[in-house]
Scaffold this active site. Structure first.
Site: not given
Ligand code: GRF
Length: 228
Positions: A213, A131, A129, A115, A18-20, A113, A183
Site C-alpha cells: 500500500e 482498501h 481510498n 462519507l 497513519g503508515s500510509n 468513517r 462502500v
Molecule cells: C490500511 O491497511 C488500509 O488499507 C486500510 O486501513 C489501513 C490503514 O493503515 N483502509 P495505516 O493507518 O495507514 O497504517
C-alpha cells in the site's frame, strides 16, 4: 508555485497508525511526488498515531470528532459552505476545513468513517481510498479475477483482510480506488496482488499488504496529479 502548474494539495484523512500517511510524507520529502503537498491531516480519533506523524513533520493536523447527527438547515462556517440537509454536522465541519485549507484531493488513508453521497458530490473524482482487498477495475461486482485466472470473491467493508483468510483464497491484495457512495465499490486506480502464505494471520497478512500500500498510495497520487 507557478499559477500554470499549481501544487496538488492533499487532505489526508486518518483514523489510526497513519503508515500510509507516512509513505506520502516520505515520498514528498524525497522529491518522489513533485508538485504535491499535504495541506491538512484530519483524524476522527484524538489518539491516532498518524496525528503525531503529521505534527513531527510540521503539517497542519486536526482532530475532528465524528458524530452522525444531521443538522438540517443549520448554518456552520457559512463563508465556506452552504450546508446540505443530508450531510452530517461532522461532514459539514470537514467540508469547511477542506475548503479552508484549499484541498484538491482527499486521501482516505485508513479513515474508518463512511462519507455520504451528499459529501462526496462536492468532490467528484477527488476522493481516493486504500482498501486492503482486490476490487475489479470498475469497483463493482462480486468477483475479481486474479492474474493467474482464479476467480475470488470481492471483500468489502470492515475486516477485509480477515474475510480473505476466512474464505480460504490463495491471493488477496490491496488497491487504491476512487470513492463513490457505495462502500469500496469505486473505479480502481492501481492495485497489487499479494499471496497468502501458510500460517498467515490477519496481522501478518495485513503487514505485508501495507508494505504494498505504501507504494500504491504514492503511485495513485502521482496518477491523480498527472491528469489534473
Ligand atoms: C490500511 O491497511 C488500509 O488499507 C486500510 O486501513 C489501513 C490503514 O493503515 N483502509 P495505516 O493507518 O495507514 O497504517
Amino acid at each position: 508555485m507557478s499559477s500554470q502548474n499549481p501544487s496538488l494539495r492533499l487532505g489526508v484523512l486518518i483514523s489510526g497508525s497513519g503508515s500510509n500517511l507516512q509513505a506520502l510524507i516520505d515520498a514528498i520529502e524525497n522529491q518522489q511526488l513533485p508538485g504535491v503537498e499535504i495541506a491538512l491531516v484530519v483524524s476522527n480519533k484524538a489518539d491516532a498515531y498518524g496525528l503525531q506523524r503529521a505534527l513531527k513533520h510540521r503539517l497542519p493536523a486536526i482532530y475532528l470528532s465524528w458524530g452522525q447527527r444531521n443538522v438540517g438547515a443549520q448554518f456552520i462556517a457559512p463563508e465556506f459552505i452552504a450546508p446540505k440537509p443530508t450531510m452530517s454536522e461532522s461532514e459539514i465541519r470537514l467540508t469547511a476545513l477542506l475548503r479552508l485549507f484549499q484541498v484538491d484531493l482527499i486521501v482516505l488513508a485508513g479513515w474508518m468513517r463512511i462519507l455520504s453521497a451528499a459529501f462526496l458530490e462536492q468532490f467528484h473524482q477527488r476522493v481516493i481510498n486504500i482498501h486492503p482487498a482486490l476490487l475489479p477495475d470498475d469497483g463493482t461486482g462480486k468477483t475479481y479475477t486474479t492474474s493467474d485466472g482464479t476467480q475470488i470473491p470481492v471483500f468489502r467493508g470492515l475486516h477485509a483482510v480477515q474475510q480473505a483468510l476466512d474464505a480460504g483464497v490463495k491471493i488477496t491484495g490491496s488497491c487504491v480506488h476512487f470513492v463513490t457512495p457505495e462502500v469500496d465499490a469505486g473505479p480502481v486506480i492501481c492495485r497489487q496482488e499479494v499471496a497468502i502464505v501458510e500460517g498467515d494471520t490477519e496481522e501478518t497478512l495485513h503487514e505485508r499488504l501495507k508494505m504494498e500500500e505504501h507504494r500504491l498510495i504514492v503511485e495513485a497520487v502521482r496518477r491523480c496529479k498527472s491528469v489534473e
